[in-house]
Every structure is written in structure tokens, then in C-alpha cells.
Scaffold this active site. Structure first.
Site, PDB file in Angstrom:
ATOM      1  N   ASP A 135       8.397 -23.807 -15.987  1.00  0.00           N
ATOM      2  CA  ASP A 135       7.440 -23.690 -14.890  1.00  0.00           C
ATOM      3  C   ASP A 135       8.045 -22.842 -13.760  1.00  0.00           C
ATOM      4  OD1 ASP A 135       5.222 -24.069 -13.262  1.00  0.00           O
ATOM      5  OD2 ASP A 135       5.830 -26.069 -12.593  1.00  0.00           O
ATOM      6  N   HIS A 143       8.996 -34.236  -9.236  1.00  0.00           N
ATOM      7  CA  HIS A 143       9.366 -34.411 -10.642  1.00  0.00           C
ATOM      8  C   HIS A 143      10.711 -33.764 -10.929  1.00  0.00           C
ATOM      9  CE1 HIS A 143       6.516 -31.022 -10.025  1.00  0.00           C
ATOM     10  NE2 HIS A 143       7.503 -30.324 -10.539  1.00  0.00           N
ATOM     11  N   GLN A 151       7.929 -32.240 -17.217  1.00  0.00           N
ATOM     12  CA  GLN A 151       8.225 -32.479 -15.798  1.00  0.00           C
ATOM     13  C   GLN A 151       7.867 -33.937 -15.503  1.00  0.00           C
ATOM     14  OE1 GLN A 151       5.841 -28.952 -14.814  1.00  0.00           O
ATOM     15  NE2 GLN A 151       7.393 -28.323 -13.344  1.00  0.00           N
ATOM     16  N   ARG A 206      11.645 -26.200   1.084  1.00  0.00           N
ATOM     17  CA  ARG A 206      10.230 -26.132   0.726  1.00  0.00           C
ATOM     18  C   ARG A 206       9.938 -27.350  -0.146  1.00  0.00           C
ATOM     19  NH1 ARG A 206       7.495 -24.735  -3.804  1.00  0.00           N
ATOM     20  NH2 ARG A 206       5.542 -23.595  -3.673  1.00  0.00           N
ATOM     21  N   ASP A 226       8.297 -29.053  -2.495  1.00  0.00           N
ATOM     22  CA  ASP A 226       7.379 -28.651  -3.558  1.00  0.00           C
ATOM     23  C   ASP A 226       6.465 -29.795  -3.989  1.00  0.00           C
ATOM     24  OD1 ASP A 226       6.672 -26.683  -5.752  1.00  0.00           O
ATOM     25  OD2 ASP A 226       7.297 -28.417  -6.939  1.00  0.00           O
ATOM     26  N   GLU A 243       4.759 -27.926   0.921  1.00  0.00           N
ATOM     27  CA  GLU A 243       3.900 -27.173   0.012  1.00  0.00           C
ATOM     28  C   GLU A 243       2.789 -28.117  -0.426  1.00  0.00           C
ATOM     29  OE1 GLU A 243       2.476 -25.496  -3.916  1.00  0.00           O
ATOM     30  OE2 GLU A 243       3.897 -27.136  -3.876  1.00  0.00           O
ATOM     31  N   HIS A 296       3.623 -16.771  -5.451  1.00  0.00           N
ATOM     32  CA  HIS A 296       3.822 -16.799  -6.895  1.00  0.00           C
ATOM     33  C   HIS A 296       2.764 -17.599  -7.648  1.00  0.00           C
ATOM     34  CE1 HIS A 296       5.322 -20.646  -5.622  1.00  0.00           C
ATOM     35  NE2 HIS A 296       5.316 -21.054  -6.868  1.00  0.00           N
ATOM     36  N   ASP A 297       1.967 -18.417  -6.938  1.00  0.00           N
ATOM     37  CA  ASP A 297       0.982 -19.241  -7.627  1.00  0.00           C
ATOM     38  C   ASP A 297      -0.363 -18.521  -7.724  1.00  0.00           C
ATOM     39  OD1 ASP A 297       2.406 -21.497  -8.488  1.00  0.00           O
ATOM     40  OD2 ASP A 297       2.415 -22.341  -6.463  1.00  0.00           O
ATOM     41  N   ARG A 346       0.269 -16.685 -14.353  1.00  0.00           N
ATOM     42  CA  ARG A 346       0.773 -16.480 -12.991  1.00  0.00           C
ATOM     43  C   ARG A 346       1.890 -15.435 -13.000  1.00  0.00           C
ATOM     44  NH1 ARG A 346       2.165 -22.458 -11.129  1.00  0.00           N
ATOM     45  NH2 ARG A 346       2.913 -22.492 -13.268  1.00  0.00           N
TER      46      ARG A 346
HETATM   47  C1  GLC Z   1       4.241 -25.962  -6.845  1.00  0.00           C
HETATM   48  C2  GLC Z   1       4.753 -24.599  -7.261  1.00  0.00           C
HETATM   49  C3  GLC Z   1       4.190 -24.242  -8.602  1.00  0.00           C
HETATM   50  C4  GLC Z   1       4.600 -25.293  -9.606  1.00  0.00           C
HETATM   51  C5  GLC Z   1       4.242 -26.705  -9.101  1.00  0.00           C
HETATM   52  C6  GLC Z   1       4.926 -27.770  -9.907  1.00  0.00           C
HETATM   53  O1  GLC Z   1       2.889 -25.976  -6.684  1.00  0.00           O
HETATM   54  O2  GLC Z   1       4.407 -23.645  -6.304  1.00  0.00           O
HETATM   55  O3  GLC Z   1       4.616 -22.969  -9.017  1.00  0.00           O
HETATM   56  O4  GLC Z   1       3.952 -25.051 -10.821  1.00  0.00           O
HETATM   57  O5  GLC Z   1       4.637 -26.914  -7.773  1.00  0.00           O
HETATM   58  O6  GLC Z   1       6.285 -27.837  -9.567  1.00  0.00           O
END
Ligand code: GLC
Length: 632
Positions: free
Chosen positions: A132, A175, A243, A273, A275, A317, A386-387, A512
Site C-alpha cells: 500500500d 494498522h 494491514q 502525519r 495516517d 490525515e 498521492h491518493d 493511484r
Molecule cells: C492513508 C494514505 C493512503 C493509504 C491509507 C491506509 O489514507 O494516504 O495512501 O492507503 O492511509 O494506510
């Protein structure tokens, strides 16, 4: 525990008197916030506070003198990340500069753009194979071997710091990879580590939970639970099957992550960040996102980090609706006490929406209803990262301007794939979900903004238009002002979609990667050649970033307000600043539009001076033009 007792556990015996006083002040300031928030989540909060003291003690003792000096500096400049000169850049280490040492060599490139904050995409050791994009971490205390070592990371953060650039790293806290030692220990049957996860012996609880849980990756990871033979149970796996969601209701998990944050902060990481933070607390009968405990936990982590490494800040995030999002910067008892930064997803979606429709009414409406953030915090504003882009258009906002939410979302995903008649864009659908109608979009900023199609047509006029569209889109988020902009690697050079991802088995199912390009330094060198595409985009962006840095009105503490216009092609934003009013005017259509004189006059601007062009404002707005105006 009293502040005095806590302090006696964390103090560094040999510290100089002023350091002792400084640490004592931090404990007195943040211990109450730590204790209050822990008691909202853990029955034995007192016990957890005592363990926090131990973790702080050993990390404080290991913090370098240089980082302690930075702590002091930032304590005295708490708005360091809100200043107009803040500019962020996001890159994949290997795609930008091969490895961490390579990044050091590229610092001058970052400085050309005025970058003060660098987010390097996941670089801690991921699981082998699919990971991922590195968000499945197998070891948080090791660097991916192809990128370097922990020493290299420290060398890099030091080099960046000496140039005034802070480093942001991902802290994946929802995770871990199924190959992480905690998950491996759980798989070996260790009870302690089974309790780090959510594992159910049969489908009864998972089935109940599934009733209200959405699916994040319905295409390649349907469902939220994965059967694991070794643990003889269903493991909670919100994202991919490999994950494993960690169990934050277990205080051991909290303590592990706190120790990790302080350890990484001691390596020189400035911004964490957080996540997928929205997913970190689970509650039956809900979508298991944005639960109140998430904010209590963030407050506890932050309070402890303010004691142990106050130079570090948090960025949430949370790609969630505005009503839910605002809590990540603090609401109610958590006001200003949680993340310092969060992504402004709405701004990004509305920029794309208005570019497609040439109509700003929905944009205005969304901003009008957008909650005000705490003055001490900042939004991370952006156009691409990146998403994928999730078309987060609220039904209420859509209805308020006479649109149907679902129809508009469909329009946007069709438009940005390039399917809608007259579309200038080229992208791909991501996670097309027929059950929910949700359909997201992948694609690079330039391709979505029309450059790819224009270049194919060879039509110079269309190419010019696409470049202007790219610059308009950047001007809006760079100038937004309630935070700081993030430039996504490649966008500063107008990179198109990268279709090569299909040849990589670890990437081919996740489009992506279409917008995660490889830096081509030979092409990047063309940015200095007049008239090249790279040069036009790069210089345009650089001009905007420089304009931002010299415009005091763009300090993040002050709010931005939309000013409703009769002309639906114009987006007009107002910022009141002690040094005067700034009005930004953006033309979202390719056609000329008159300047909104009435609005300007109401704001006291009769001789408008444009801070982007550093000149008196033109008499009318050309297609896609952008002006940041004050009274001359
Ligand atoms: C966040 C990341 C993404 C990832 C997800 C799971 O949203 O930006 O790229 O797939 O977390 O970790």
C-alpha cells in the site's frame, strides 16, 4: 499524580538550571491535558500517566542539544508553521532522489521553490511485496534498506534543519503490516499481542459490525475482516487484508506509539502525519470513524509530545466531511489541543469541481458552511497528492445551489476520467463501487487539468489554456491562507499521468500509481529554459509561492471568507488582516470577465494592487486569471 511528582520522574539530573525550569513549565502546562484526556479513554488513567512519565524520561534523556534548542525556539515561535513563507513539498524518496542521501543533494532544488517543509512518503520498513505504498509497516524503527539507514535519516533531518526545512513523516497508527513483530507474536499465539489487535473467533461480531462499516478498497480488499488460520480468527483489516488494525482501547498500544513518536522526534522528525487517524477507534453500530475517543487519544499523545519534544507537531490525515474534520484541529474540550495541521480536502475537491463546471456557486456555498478552525492551527492545502480524489460533495451544499449531489459527483468522476462530452481531462476511475455509487478518480494534476489532451491535440491555444488552468488551480490553494500549501512532486513541472505502473506487479492493481511519477531530472533542467512547458509551469508556481511568502495577509491565523458573486465564474475570497484587507479574485472560466468592482469597493479597495503580478490590477480578468488584491 501531581506535577511535582511527574516532574521528579522525568527530569534530567544533570540539566542546566534554565532547562530544568523549562521542563518544569512544560510539565505544569501539559500534565493536566494529558491526565484529562487519558481518563476519557482508559479506566486506569493514573497507571497510564505513570508509564508515560517513564517513556518521557528515557526519551528526554536521549534528546540532542540541537533538538532541545529547536524545542525552545519553537516554543517561542508557536506560529512557525502558520507563517506566510511556509511552503510544503511532497515526494517519494526513491522517485525524487533515489535515497535519503540523494535527498540532501536535492535541497537546492527545494530551496528554489522556497520549500520549508518536506513530506517524504512512507520510508519505514514495509512488508515485502504489496505494501500500500509503504503504509503497511513491518518495522517502525528501521528504514527501507534501499533508501538508507536510520543514521541517514538523522543526517538528512539535520541537513534540512540547517536550511530551515522541517521533515514530515507518516505515522501509520491505524494498522501495522501482518509481518510486524506485534502481528507475528499474535500469530505465534502470544496473548499480550493478540490484544494489540481485534481478533474474533467466528463471524458473529464481524457480521454485526459489517452492517455499518463502509469499504475503503472495495475493488481489491472487499470487507473489513480477514480470516487468519494461524490465529484461528477474523482479524480486523479495514484497508488491505495484510494491514491489521491495532486496538487503541488497549493502553499498551498507546504507550508503544508514544514511545515511537518520541524516538522518531529524537531523530529529527518535525511533523507526524497521523495516517488514517479517523479509523483508530471502533464502536459497534457506527462507521467506526471520527469517534470521540480518537480526539482524546490525540490530545494525550500531543500533551506528552509537548513535554518531551515540543518542536514536533501533528498533522491529521482525516479525509472526512467538514463537520467531522474540524474536530481534528480541536473542538469543545479539545479546542486547539489535538492536531496542529489537517488536510483541507474540501478546498481541493471544490477547485476541481469549479474547474469542470466553470461555476463557483457550489464552491462558495461549501466555504460559507465550512467551520472556522482554531486560530492556532493550520490547514494543509493542496491540489493533488498521492491518493485518489474522492468526490466529497455534500448533498446539502449541492441542494443549496440547485444541484443534485449524487448527479454532480457522477458528473465529476465522468468528467475527470475524460468521458464527459467536452471534458479537457484525462484520468481513471478508482474503486468504482456500484453498490454505493461511489467512484473516485486517479490522475496527475496536469492531466486532470487538461494538459495531456491539449498536448495530444497539438493545439497551442489549448496548451496555453491548460497551463493557465494549472496555475489558477495552484493559485487558489497556495493563496487560500488559512494554512500552508503542499506542492506534490511533479506538479511543479506539469507532469502527466504515468501509465507505467501496470508493468509493476506490486502496483498494477492500484491505479493511484498513475499519479506517483518518477522525477526526470533531465526534463526538470528545462525549467530554466524560457518557453518550455516545464519552465512555464515551474516559474508560474514559483511566482505564486514567492508572492505568498511576501504577503503578510496570508498568515494562517486569520480566516478566509468567500464573497458571493452575481457572476458565477468568479471565486472571490476576503482576508481581514491587521495590515489591511486582501481580496483574491479567481476566474474559473476560459473567457474574460469584468473585475468585481462593487465587491472591491466594499472592501475599501479602489486602486487595486495585485500581489502576484506586483502591479496595478488589469482592467478586466482574462480567462483563468488570478489576482491577490489590496488597496495600493
Ligand atoms: C492513508 C494514505 C493512503 C493509504 C491509507 C491506509 O489514507 O494516504 O495512501 O492507503 O492511509 O494506510
Amino acid at each position: 499524580m501531581t506535577a511535582k511528582q511527574f516532574f521528579s520522574k522525568v527530569q534530567i539530573p544533570s540539566a542546566e538550571p534554565y532547562r530544568v525550569a523549562d521542563l518544569r513549565a512544560r510539565v505544569e502546562r501539559y500534565l493536566p491535558e494529558l491526565a484529562a484526556s487519558l481518563s476519557q479513554v482508559y479506566p486506569d488513567a493514573e497507571g497510564v500517566v505513570a508509564r508515560v512519565a517513564e517513556i518521557l524520561a528515557h526519551n528526554l534523556a536521549a534528546r540532542s542539544a540541537e533538538l532541545q534548542a529547536l524545542d525552545l525556539q519553537r516554543v517561542h515561535t508557536p506560529d512557525w508553521f502558520q507563517k506566510p513563507e511556509m511552503v510544503g513539498y511532497i515526494a517519494y524518496t526513491e522517485r525524487f532522489a533515489q535515497n535519503l542521501r540523494g535527498v540532501i543533494e536535492k535541497i537546492p532544488y527545494l530551496q528554489e521553490l522556497g520549500v520549508k517543509y518536506l513530506h517524504l512518503m512512507p520510508l519505514l520498513l514495509p512488508r515485502p511485496g504489496e505494501s500500500d505504498g509503504g503504509y503497511a509497516v513491518a518495522d517502525y524503527r528501521q528504514i527501507r534498506p534501499d533508501l538508507g539507514t536510520m543514521d541517514d535519516l538523522e543526517t538528512l533531518t539535520t541537513a534540512l534543519r540547517h536550511q530551515g526545512i522541517s521533515l514530515c513523516l507518516d505515522l501509520v497508527l491505524n494498522h501495522v503490516a501482518r509481518e510486524h513483530p506485534w502481528a507475528e507474536a499474535a500469530r505465534r499465539g502470544q496473548e499480550k499481542y493478540r490484544n494489540y489487535f481485534y481478533i474474533y473467533p467466528d463471524r458473529s461480531v464481524p457480521d454485526q459490525l459489517e452492517r455499518t462499516l463502509p469499504e475503503v478498497f472495495p475493488d481489491f480488499a472487499p470487507g473489513n475482516f480477514t480470516w487468519e488460520e494461524e490465529v484461528q480468527g477474523w482479524v480486523w483489516t479495514t484497508f488491505n487484508s495484510w494491514q491489521w488494525d491495532v486496538n487503541w482501547s488497549n493502553p499498551e498500544v498507546f504507550l508503544e506509539y508514544l514511545d515511537l513518536i518520541l524516538w522518531l522526534a529524537n531523530k529529527g522528525v518535525d511533523v507526524f502525519r497521523l495516517d488514517a487517524i479517523a479509523f483508530t477507534w471502533k464502536r459497534m453500530g457506527t462507521n467506526c470513524q471520527n469517534q470521540p475517543e480518537v480526539h482524546a487519544l490525540t490530545q494525550a499523545l500531543r500533551a506528552a509530545v509537548r513535554i518531551g519534544a515540543p518542536a514536533a507537531v501533528f498533522k491529521a490525515e482525516a479525509i472526512v466531511s467538514p463537520e467531522d474534520l474540524i474536530a481534528y484541529l480541536g473542538q469543545g474540550v479539545h479546542y486547539g489541543k489535538v492536531s496542529d495541521l489537517a488536510y483541507h480536502n474540501t478546498l481541493m475537491v471544490q477547485i476541481w469541481s469549479s474547474l469542470a463546471s466553470r461555476d463557483t456557486r457550489l464552491f462558495n456555498q461549501a466555504l460559507l458552511r465550512f467551520p472556522e478552525k482554531p486560530a492556532s492551527t493550520a490547514w494543509a492545502t493542496y491540489l493533488r497528492l498521492h491518493d485518489d480524489i474522492g468526490w466529497a460533495i455534500s448533498d446539502t451544499d449541492a441542494a443549496a445551489v440547485g444541484l443534485n449531489g449524487a448527479a454532480h459527483r457522477r458528473f465529476l468522476s465522468d468528467f475527470y476520467k475524460g468521458d464527459f462530452p467536452g471534458s479537457f481531462a484525462r484520468g481513471m476511475h478508482f474503486q468504482d463501487n456500484p453498490d454505493t455509487g461511489d467512484r473516485r478518480t486517479s490522475g496527475s494534476a496536469a492531466s486532470l487539468a487538461g494538459l495531456e489532451v491539449a498536448l495530444e491535440s497539438g493545439n497551442r491555444h489549448l496548451i496555453d489554456q491548460a497551463i493557465e488552468r494549472i496555475l489558477l488551480a495552484h493559485a487558489v490553494f497556495i493563496g487560500y491562507g488559512e494554512g500552508f500549501p503542499l506542492v506534490y512532486m511533479g506538479d511543479e513541472l506539469g507532469y502527466l499521468n504515468d501509465y507505467d505502473f501496470v508493468h509493476d506487479p506490486a502496483h498494477k492493481d492500484d491505479n493511484r500509481w498513475l499519479h506517483r511519477p518518477q522525477m526526470d531530472w533531465a526534463k526538470a533542467a528545462k525549467r530554466h529554459q524560457e518557453g518550455t512547458l516545464e519552465g512555464r509551469v515551474f516559474l508560474g508556481l514559483k511566482g505564486l509561492l514567492e508572492a505568498k511568502a511576501r504577503t503578510p495577509h496570508l498568515h494562517a491565523a486569520f480566516p478566509t471568507r468567500p464573497l458571493w458573486q452575481a457572476n458565477p465564474h468568479l471565486l472571490v475570497l476576503r482576508r481581514n488582516h491587521p495590515e489591511g484587507v486582501l481580496v483574491q479574485v479567481y476566474n474559473f472560466s476560459e473567457h474574460d470577465q469584468p473585475l468585481p468592482w462593487d465587491t472591491l469597493r466594499d472592501a475599501g479597495i479602489v486602486q487595486p494592487y495585485d500581489h502576484i503580478g506586483e502591479a496595478v490590477a488589469p482592467a478586466y480578468l482574462m480567462g483563468y486569471s488570478r489576482l491577490w488584491l489590496t488597496q495600493k
